[in-house]
Design a protein around this motif. Structure first.
Motif, short mmCIF file in Angstrom:
data_model
loop_
_atom_site.label_atom_id
_atom_site.label_comp_id
_atom_site.label_asym_id
_atom_site.label_seq_id
_atom_site.Cartn_x
_atom_site.Cartn_y
_atom_site.Cartn_z
N GLY A 163 0.78 -1.23 0.00
CA GLY A 163 0.00 0.00 0.00
C GLY A 163 0.80 1.27 0.00
O GLY A 163 0.31 2.33 -0.40
N THR A 164 2.05 1.22 0.47
CA THR A 164 2.89 2.42 0.54
C THR A 164 4.32 2.10 0.12
O THR A 164 4.77 0.96 0.23
N THR A 165 5.00 3.13 -0.34
CA THR A 165 6.44 3.06 -0.59
C THR A 165 7.10 4.09 0.31
O THR A 165 6.78 5.28 0.27
N ASP A 166 8.00 3.62 1.15
CA ASP A 166 8.74 4.50 2.05
C ASP A 166 10.13 4.71 1.49
O ASP A 166 10.87 3.74 1.27
N VAL A 167 10.49 5.95 1.27
CA VAL A 167 11.83 6.31 0.84
C VAL A 167 12.44 7.14 1.96
O VAL A 167 11.90 8.19 2.31
N ALA A 168 13.52 6.66 2.56
CA ALA A 168 14.05 7.34 3.74
C ALA A 168 15.57 7.26 3.79
O ALA A 168 16.17 6.26 3.37
N VAL A 169 16.17 8.32 4.32
CA VAL A 169 17.59 8.32 4.64
C VAL A 169 17.69 8.29 6.16
O VAL A 169 17.11 9.15 6.86
N THR A 170 18.39 7.29 6.68
CA THR A 170 18.48 7.10 8.13
C THR A 170 19.91 7.37 8.61
O THR A 170 20.87 7.20 7.86
N ALA A 171 20.00 7.80 9.86
CA ALA A 171 21.29 8.00 10.52
C ALA A 171 21.04 8.17 12.01
O ALA A 171 20.00 8.72 12.41
N SER A 266 13.92 12.99 -5.29
CA SER A 266 13.51 14.11 -4.45
C SER A 266 14.08 14.02 -3.05
O SER A 266 14.56 15.02 -2.48
N VAL A 267 14.06 12.82 -2.47
CA VAL A 267 14.60 12.63 -1.12
C VAL A 267 16.11 12.88 -1.13
O VAL A 267 16.65 13.53 -0.21
N LEU A 268 16.80 12.42 -2.16
CA LEU A 268 18.25 12.66 -2.26
C LEU A 268 18.55 14.16 -2.34
O LEU A 268 19.51 14.65 -1.74
N GLU A 274 26.41 15.79 3.72
CA GLU A 274 27.26 14.76 4.32
C GLU A 274 26.61 13.39 4.23
O GLU A 274 27.26 12.38 3.92
N LEU A 275 25.30 13.36 4.49
CA LEU A 275 24.59 12.07 4.43
C LEU A 275 24.41 11.61 2.99
O LEU A 275 24.46 10.41 2.71
N ALA A 276 24.22 12.56 2.07
CA ALA A 276 24.11 12.19 0.67
C ALA A 276 25.40 11.55 0.18
O ALA A 276 25.38 10.61 -0.62
N ALA A 277 26.53 12.07 0.67
CA ALA A 277 27.82 11.49 0.30
C ALA A 277 27.93 10.07 0.84
O ALA A 277 28.48 9.18 0.18
#
Length: 347
Positions: A163-171, A266-268, A274-277
Motif C-alpha cells: 500500500g505504501t512506498t517508504d523512501v528514507a535516509v536514516t542516521a 527528491s529525497v536525495l 554529508e549524508l548524501a555522500a
C-alpha cells in the motif's frame, strides 16, 4: 518485567502490519507467521469467518453473504473492527494455545498521521496487547537487512510494500529525510489491469493481475518472458485467455515506477550533503515485495547514479528488524510517536 514469559515463551511480539501481508515474530523465536492481510466477514452478522491465506482464496469468489476484505488500505487501518479481529487471530495463530497479553511492537509507514497511529495502537490493545510500541518501517527494514542504524553514517532505504512506498535516509537511529507514497504494489496491479483492459478489452481480476506481476512483471530489461492470463472479455462477456509478455508489463508499470524513482531523487535532493555522500558510497537498499519486480534495482541505479541493491530477504526485512528491536522495548516510547508533528518540526 521485560523477560517475563509463559511456558518459556517471550511476551514480546513484533508485527509487520502491512497492507497486503502480515508477519509476526517473537523475541528469540524468529518469524512465526507470514499471511495475507485479508479477512472474510459475514455481511449479516459481521462475524469473522477466515483470516489470512484462507480468506485470500475467497477474494472475488465469495457468495452474497460473505465478503473478503483487506482491513488496511495504503498502509493505514481502514476497517477498525476487522483489523482488531485480524490482529487477534494472527497473534493466537502465531502462538497457539497460549493466553497472554504481550508487549507488541508494530511497524508503521514513516508518513503515517497521528490519527492513523492512534488507530493502530487502539486496534492492537483491543486485540489483546498489554502495551503497544510503534517503529518506522524504513528503520526496521534497514536493521533487518543488517545495517547498524545507530551509527552516524547515512543509509537510504526504499521499502516498496503493497500500500505504501517508504523512501528514507536514516542516521543515528532515526529518519533524517523521507517521503511516503501511496504508489506501491497495489498500484502496479491496478496499472496492469488497466493496461490489459485498454489493449485487449479483457478484464483481469486483482488476483490474476498480482500473479502475473509476480511471475513476469518487470520495470526494466528485455521482457522476453510470457504468461497466459485469463479474464472476462468486455465485448462478449465470456472468459478469454491472452498471452502477456514481460515487455508489456514494463509498459504498464512505467508510470508507477517513474513515480517511485522521482520520489527517490527528491529525497536525495533534500538530504544533507554529508549524508548524501554516505549514501553515494553505501548505495540504495531495496526492501518490500515491490523490490522483487525485475529491473527495479537497475532503474533506480540508472536514475540516480547510485548503486541500488535488493536486501537478502526483502519480504521479511521489516519483521526481522522489528524482532531485533524487541530486547530494547523498554527504551522506546510507548504508544503514538507523533511522527506527523516531527516531520513538521524538521520541515
Amino acid at each position: 518485567m521485560d523477560k517475563q514469559s509463559q511456558g518459556g515463551f517471550s511476551r514480546d511480539i513484533a508485527m509487520d502490519l502491512g497492507t497486503t501481508s502480515v508477519l509476526v515474530a517473537a523475541r528469540g523465536k524468529g518469524i512465526l507467521l507470514q499471511e495475507p492481510a485479508v479477512v472474510a466477514v459475514d455481511r449479516r452478522t459481521g462475524q469473522v469467518i477466515q483470516v489470512g491465506e484462507a480468506a485470500r482464496q475467497m477474494l472475488g469468489r465469495t457468495p452474497g453473504e460473505l465478503v473478503a476484505v483487506r482491513p488496511l488500505r495504503e498502509g493505514i487501518i481502514d476497517h477498525c473492527t476487522v483489523a482488531e479481529a485480524m490482529v487477534r487471530a494472527f497473534l493466537h495463530k502465531a502462538v497457539p494455545g497460549r493466553l497472554f497479553k504481550p508487549r507488541l511492537l508494530v511497524g508503521v509507514p514513516s508518513g503515517i498521521s497521528e490519527v492513523a497511529e492512534r488507530a493502530v495502537v487502539e486496534a492492537a490493545v483491543q486485540a489483546g496487547a498489554r502495551r503497544v510500541y510503534l517503529m518506522e518501517e524504513p528503520l526496521a527494514a534497514a536493521l533487518g537487512a543488517g545495517i547498524d542504524i545507530a551509527q552516524p553514517e547515512g543509509h537510504m532505504v526504499v521499502d516498496i510494500g503493497g500500500g505504501t512506498t517508504d523512501v528514507a535516509v536514516t542516521a543515528l537511529g532515526g529518519v533524517v529525510t523521507a517521503a511516503c507514497l501511496t504508489t506501491a504494489g497495489d498500484q502496479f496491479d491496478q496499472a496492469l489491469i488497466q493496461y490489459v483492459r485498454q489493449k485487449y478489452d479483457l478484464l483481469l481480476g486483482s488476483r490474476s493481475a498480482e500473479e502475473a506481476k509476480c511471475a513476469i512483471g518487470q520495470v526494466c530489461g528485455p521482457g522476453e518472458e510470457t504468461l497466459a492470463v485469463k479474464g472476462r472479455c468486455l465485448n462478449t462477456g465470456l472468459p478469454r485467455e491472452i498471452t502477456l509478455t514481460g515487455a508489456e508489463t514494463q509498459e504498464a508499470f512505467a508510470p508507477v515506477a517513474e513515480t517511485i524513482a522521482a520520489a527517490v531523487q527528491s529525497v536525495l535532493e533534500r538530504t544533507p550533503p554529508e549524508l548524501a555522500a554516505d549514501v553515494a558510497v553505501s548505495g540504495i537498499l531495496l526492501t518490500g515485495g515491490g523490490s522483487l519486480l525485475r529491473g527495479m534495482d537497475e532503474l533506480l541505479t540508472a536514475r540516480t547514479g547510485i548503486t541500488a541493491r535488493r536486501a537478502e530477504d526483502p519480504l521479511q526485512a521489516v519483521a526481522l528488524g522489528l524482532e531485533l528491536t524487541l530486547p530494547h522495548l523498554s527504551r522506546r516510547q510507548e504508544g503514538v510517536l507523533n511522527l506527523a508533528q516531527r516531520r513538521q518540526l524538521t520541515g
